[in-house]
Scaffold this active site. Structure first.
Site, PDB file in Angstrom:
ATOM      1  CE  LYS A 120      -5.446  -2.146   0.365  1.00 41.92           C
ATOM      2  NZ  LYS A 120      -5.608  -0.772  -0.151  1.00 41.92           N
TER       3      LYS A 120
ATOM      4  CG  ASP B 233       7.618   4.295 -11.854  1.00 37.35           C
ATOM      5  OD1 ASP B 233       8.156   3.167 -11.921  1.00 37.35           O
ATOM      6  OD2 ASP B 233       6.400   4.477 -12.026  1.00 37.35           O
TER       7      ASP B 233
ATOM      8  CB  SER C 289      -0.963  -0.044   1.190  1.00 40.63           C
ATOM      9  OG  SER C 289      -1.961   0.927   1.063  1.00 40.63           O
TER      10      SER C 289
END
Length: 386
Positions: A319, A305, A294
């Site tokens: 999740k 990224d 999460s």
């Protein structure tokens, strides 16, 4: 009614208070009248028959309504949506506040299985040998397969000094074992940090993103800078998530200016949350594992990224859905999956997780933290390039 936009494991949230408007009430009434009149009539008839004919244990209208709402939400077959009655609502509040009674083990759900996401270091559960990935089969000899996640959590938690008997199955194994654990007061220390011995690497461990995390992280980070930190090692292993607001505060120290996470709802509307950091200050390594979920996946996904740092460890939990918490009364709420979130590159990590840049397995019988050692070696090499 209050609404809280959340991204929890059992717990995340940008808090928005709203009134229950006349329009919303009229919509609900209209929906029942126009489309579900027969269903509403059956519901009221069942309530009437219970009141007029039931001869079992005493009950209250609150019990009937709580049961009806639990059944309605459970019919969605979504492990993250649930009706929170007074006990569950209190339990959720205790977690976000950082203190509760129990065994110090965070639970989640995969499919129909209730699994251990992360045992807190030094907790009664960890001392009993419970590990991330273990599946809970029964609590106090009651099979939990047909119980909701909230119901399992409520059975595991309890007052300090009381006992709970739990039967579990090891991850990827048929081996089962049973433990009898004495509950304790569990206080989650969200952030801890230190310089690794003989280095300029600041090690910061985040156990959960609760209401104190942002402020605690800022304090720890700045203290390590004063002590000479020239590289940062962030440990998010066995971090089950927490408050979105707090993981964004942490990201503002580690993720360069731009998107951290985007959230898209049922209508296709997207909200983007950004970092304001002009540039990443230090070489960065992040530790993740199967218990990283999460909010911890939001931070690690953004770091990966944007190439702000390098991830070490094993695949994260996966999740990537968002829950909205609608507070229905002073002690009840509806937690409903309402959106999906995406990393800065547009990835959805739901049910797949994040693969680290460098996969490093930690053997169950390991006597050394080889994951931490790999991250430390990487940072030392980065420092020699400066």
């Amino acid at each position: 009614m209050k609404k809280k936009v959340s991204i929890w494991m059992i717990p995340l949230a940008v808090v928005v208070s709203v009134a229950l408007t006349i329009g919303a009430f009229c919509w609900g009434l209209s929906a029942f009248t126009n489309h579900n009149a027969a269903a509403l009539a059956r519901l009221l008839y069942v309530q009437f028959r219970i009141h007029s004919g039931f001869v079992g244990d005493p009950f209250t209208n609150r019990q009937l309504f709580d049961g009806a709402m639990k059944g309605m939400v459970s019919s969605l077959n979504d492990p993250y949506s649930e009706y929170l009655d007074a006990k569950a609502f209190s339990s959720m509040s205790q977690v976000t506040n950082g203190t509760f009674g129990g065994i110090g083990v965070v639970l989640g759900q995969k499919g129909k299985d209730h699994v251990v996401i992360a045992p807190q270091e030094g907790s009664p559960g960890a001392r009993a040998g419970i590990k991330a990935g273990d599946k809970i089969l029964s609590v106090d000899d009651q099979d939990v397969r047909n119980l909701s996640l909230e119901e399992v959590v409520s059975r595991v938690r309890g007052e300090k000094g009381t006992h709970v008997k739990i039967t579990l199955q090891r991850k990827d194994s048929d081996k089962t074992y049973t433990v009898d654990i004495v509950r304790d007061d569990i206080k989650i220390e969200s952030v801890a940090g230190r310089l690794l011995p003989g280095t300029q690497i600041g090690y910061i461990r985040i156990a959960v993103f609760n209401e104190q995390t942002g402020a605690d992280f800022a304090k720890t980070y700045r203290q390590l800078e004063q002590e000479g930190m020239q590289a940062t090692l962030l440990d998010l292993r066995q971090n089950p998530g927490g408050l979105l607001t707090e993981c964004l505060k942490v990201a503002n120290f580690l993720v360069p200016k731009g998107p951290v996470v985007s959230i898209t709802d049922k209508e296709g509307q997207t909200q983007v949350y950004n970092s304001t950091l002009e540039a990443v200050k230090y070489p960065l390594a992040v530790l993740v594992d199967h218990g990283s979920a999460s909010a911890s996946e939001i931070v690690s996904g953004a770091i990966q990224d944007t190439k702000a740092g390098r991830l070490f460890g094993v695949q994260t939990y996966g999740k990537g859905c968002v829950q909205t918490i609608y507070q229905l009364s002073a002690d009840s709420a509806l937690k409903l999956t309402t959106a999906m979130y995406y990393t800065p590159s547009g990835r959805s990590i739901h049910q797949t997780g994040i693969k680290p840049d460098e996969v490093v397995e930690l053997p169950q019988d390991a006597t050394r933290d080889v994951q931490l050692e790999a991250a430390e070696t990487y940072l030392k090499n980065e420092l020699t390039k400066r």
